[in-house]
Write an enzyme that holds these catalytic residues in place. Structure first.
Site, PDB file in Angstrom:
ATOM      1  CE  LYS A  41       5.676   4.286  14.488  1.00 37.13           C
ATOM      2  NZ  LYS A  41       4.192   4.168  14.563  1.00 37.13           N
ATOM      3  CG  ASP A  50       4.624   0.935  15.885  1.00 38.12           C
ATOM      4  OD1 ASP A  50       5.145   0.766  14.770  1.00 38.12           O
ATOM      5  OD2 ASP A  50       3.976   1.972  16.186  1.00 38.12           O
ATOM      6  N   GLY A  54      -9.720  -3.871  10.338  1.00 30.86           N
ATOM      7  CA  GLY A  54      -8.414  -3.692   9.711  1.00 30.86           C
ATOM      8  C   GLY A  54      -7.551  -2.652  10.401  1.00 30.86           C
ATOM      9  CB  THR A  66      -0.955   0.037   1.211  1.00 30.41           C
ATOM     10  OG1 THR A  66      -0.182  -0.107   2.400  1.00 30.41           O
ATOM     11  CG2 THR A  66      -1.970  -1.091   1.153  1.00 30.41           C
ATOM     12  N   GLY A 114       4.194   8.608  10.641  1.00 26.78           N
ATOM     13  CA  GLY A 114       3.648   8.656   9.282  1.00 26.78           C
ATOM     14  C   GLY A 114       3.870   9.981   8.592  1.00 26.78           C
ATOM     15  CD  GLU A 172       9.394  13.765   8.806  1.00 28.18           C
ATOM     16  OE1 GLU A 172       8.927  13.327   9.863  1.00 28.18           O
ATOM     17  OE2 GLU A 172      10.099  14.790   8.742  1.00 28.18           O
ATOM     18  N   GLY A 229      -0.932   4.846   7.474  1.00 28.29           N
ATOM     19  CA  GLY A 229      -1.757   4.850   6.272  1.00 28.29           C
ATOM     20  C   GLY A 229      -0.925   5.100   5.045  1.00 28.29           C
TER      21      GLY A 229
END
Lengths: 436, 436
Positions: free
Chosen positions: A201, A197, A183, A12, A131, A126, A302
């Site tokens: 970060k 996660d 999802g 994606t 995101g 970045e 996303g």
């Protein structure tokens, strides 16, 4: 003058990147100098949401990173291997690299940036944190005048979605199942729900904000499985919302080259800017001198937002290539000092016992007079002073007492809790959380 | 290799800049290459909050901008002249410029950036918009992959402070007087209260986001003097807070090279990210494709935040100078294409009559049956459909009706209001505001 991009991965995010590169109109004019030359995929036959000349696609990713025509390699395959090896090979071949891979950078940043500095190439990331929200670039370029004291963020959209839903009632397990059906959470939710996660970060942000790396296994990490509907309700009653925060701080009066780095569910005061960051949104708040508090807010994941960050990084590299700062001249003075990674030391991570913070605890006790007095005495014996206290009856015999403390050393608070746990009148301590 | 700064102005911001430059420890290492070489002031005798060697201070500002030893000129004197002339002279002498001066850039950006591009120097202005919040740099460097549709911000801290206080009750005049007593508003509050300051800032942001300039006198500008306690109360009842928003947008289906640029008090839905930006804080929200919404939040003014932006800009120039992108080589390819100003066309500003927005209006009518029906007919005749309506009795004879419309063309709505004003049953229309 054109610049050729080799794209590794066409999931994606990769598809999102391809779409932007194929429709430069209305975006930055430098994009017109960028050509999507080669795209590496696992299977050539899969139906794609992107039209590509057939000679562009290949399953030979190693050929892309060594292709003499490729200037910039974009890595969006994710995971540790072969991503790490491909990034290192690209660097060895003098390619600039743009990656969205927080896992690789958090684990192998040392190796990757050392190689990049030696080769005179840029590695831009970045997209690896929050995101589409610009936070890496601002940390590198917009806050240099400051001494950064602290950074705290909501860096994982899945857990923030779950915690936001829990505020309207419902238990963790049910809402996780719902998020999986929609999802928003993966079938194996461990990376999100257990804080891995967010840990990756905040480790990356720590090195950018404070100029030293941290070892990932030293990042204190607690997930949100322990947060119950009861805790959410008590928090609301006490004026807080519960968020999974990733926090990095220089401890006050720190002479030991230490940094605090931790991920844990946290009671955030309702009026705090992070408290109103809901659903799958991310936000990062930075406290710096003389700036004060700034916050960056937006979509933390996303395809679109991540591709936005990846392509913007690509444009930044193209801008530098246009000015002649190329890999062909790997003299350190020709590498932009704000965009290269300049540190290579490691911080010690401060032990959690030394952390000074506020706490929330929910304590089940027998429902008779004098219990609160005994708790108060235990707390007082360990320098724990209480800011607020709510008591509720659970049934005829049991009461539940939720307390919020003033600032206290974590080690002292844990000792007080241990003593409280052994009191005859105390049934259990179902939850202990930190308070911002 | 060291770089010499000439600082024009030693007020609160200039003093803040000096303090950072004099204590580089813990900030970006490049700051150690920066020397505060000359400082221009109005009077040498004034007591200062900053220790400087006596030969550093001068009242001859023109001598600083022409000093062959000075690499970077920082302009923090504010106002139009002599700031404009000093900036242009600095550019003419091959100096890079950092400025916090929104008024000069909004009015003379064309002249200044044309001169800078010819001279091969950078003019940096992070501090001119939203104080310490990084927004100029992210617009230049972090969002290039996107098509930006819209930008809206709370860009003036004084008016946001006043509107926030009004939410707890109180009239504009009283709270303005209180803000003046506290030093939050100036003795002559026009620049803030009538939207000039926010207008300058949104004009600057427009050129960065959309790549074309706007003429300042074409920016539609309404201040907050018209906002009454009654409007604040109705807004709350209807689920809104009132904020002074600065908005720039590309109109949908725009074929005429037009842009919407406007500053006006706006009803913002309570759940909107800008609604919780209170007191003197600023925030800018950007809507872009494929990024979605991002917001930057922080202190929009003050010595520390503004100095943070000024010095960070200085570090960015130093980084470029270190890589050899100097004024000595004014070939356009050696100027960083993301940091130079690359556009020189002007947008037409779309007429307000063509704006499509929601409206709030407060209408005083005689208190008898059938009035709402007649208002509804007038609105309907002009394609105005209502989203909500609240009616209150003012006294025995008068009622007040507050309406919020669905999206409507502003010209149509104004016509409907004109007709309503002439109805016999209508006493007056004390306020009309736009709704986000």
């Amino acid at each position: 003058m054109g610049f050729k991009v080799g794209l590794l991965g066409l999931g994606t995010v990769g598809t999102g990147v391809g779409k932007i590169l194929q429709s430069p109109e209305g975006r930055h004019p430098l994009l017109q100098a960028v050509e999507l030359a080669r795209v590496g995929v696992r299977s050539l036959d899969k139906p794609r949401d992107l039209e590509l000349p057939s000679h562009t696609l290949t399953t030979d990713l190693a050929a892309i990173v060594s292709d003499p025509d490729v200037d910039i390699v974009i890595e969006v395959i994710g995971g540790l291997e072969p991503a790490r090896t491909l990034i290192l090979d690209a660097i060895a071949h003098g390619k600039h690299v743009v990656t969205a891979n927080k896992a690789v950078i958090a684990r192998f940043g040392d190796e990757i940036f050392t190689a990049a500095n030696q080769a005179g190439v840029y590695v831009m990331l970045e997209a690896a944190v929050a995101g589409g929200i610009p936070v890496i670039q601002p940390l590198k370029e917009s806050l240099g005048a400051n001494r950064i004291h602290a950074m705290m963020g909501i860096l994982n959209g899945t857990t923030n979605y779950i915690l936001t839903k829990m505020q309207s009632g419902g238990d963790f397990d049910d809402i996780l199942a719902e998020a999986q059906a929609l999802g928003y959470a993966e079938a194996d939710p461990t990376a999100d729900v257990d804080g891995f996660d967010a840990g990756d970060k905040i480790a990356i942000l720590t090195s950018l904000a404070f100029g030293g790396r941290v070892k990932l296994d030293q990042v204190h990490r607690e997930g949100i499985r322990q947060v119950s509907a009861a805790d959410i309700a008590y928090a609301q009653k006490l004026g807080f919302v519960i968020k999974l925060l990733a926090i990095a701080k220089l401890p006050p009066n720190n002479n030991n080259n230490q940094v605090e780095v931790r991920v844990h569910p946290t009671l955030v005061p309702e009026e705090h800017p992070l408290a109103s960051v809901n659903d799958a949104f991310n936000a990062i708040l930075i406290e710096a001198d003389p700036l004060g508090q700034v916050m960056f807010f937006g979509p933390g994941a996303g395809a679109g937002p991540t591709a936005s960050a990846v392509v913007s990084d690509t444009i930044n590299i193209v801008a530098l290539l246009k000015t002649g700062l190329t890999a062909a001249n790997p003299d350190s003075e020709t590498i932009h000092p704000l965009l290269a990674c300049s540190h290579n030391s490691y911080f010690d991570v401060a032990p959690m016992a030394d952390l000074v913070t506020r706490f929330y605890a929910r304590i089940r006790t027998q429902d008779h007079p004098g219990v609160i007095g005994r708790l108060g005495t235990c707390f007082g014996d360990h320098e724990v002073s209480l800011e607020s206290l709510v008591q509720t009856d659970v049934n005829d015999n049991l009461a539940e007492i939720a307390v919020v403390t003033h600032l206290v050393r974590e080690g002292d608070f844990r000792q007080a809790l241990n003593e409280i746990k052994s009191l005859e009148a105390v049934d259990s301590i179902p939850s202990v959380l930190r308070v911002l």
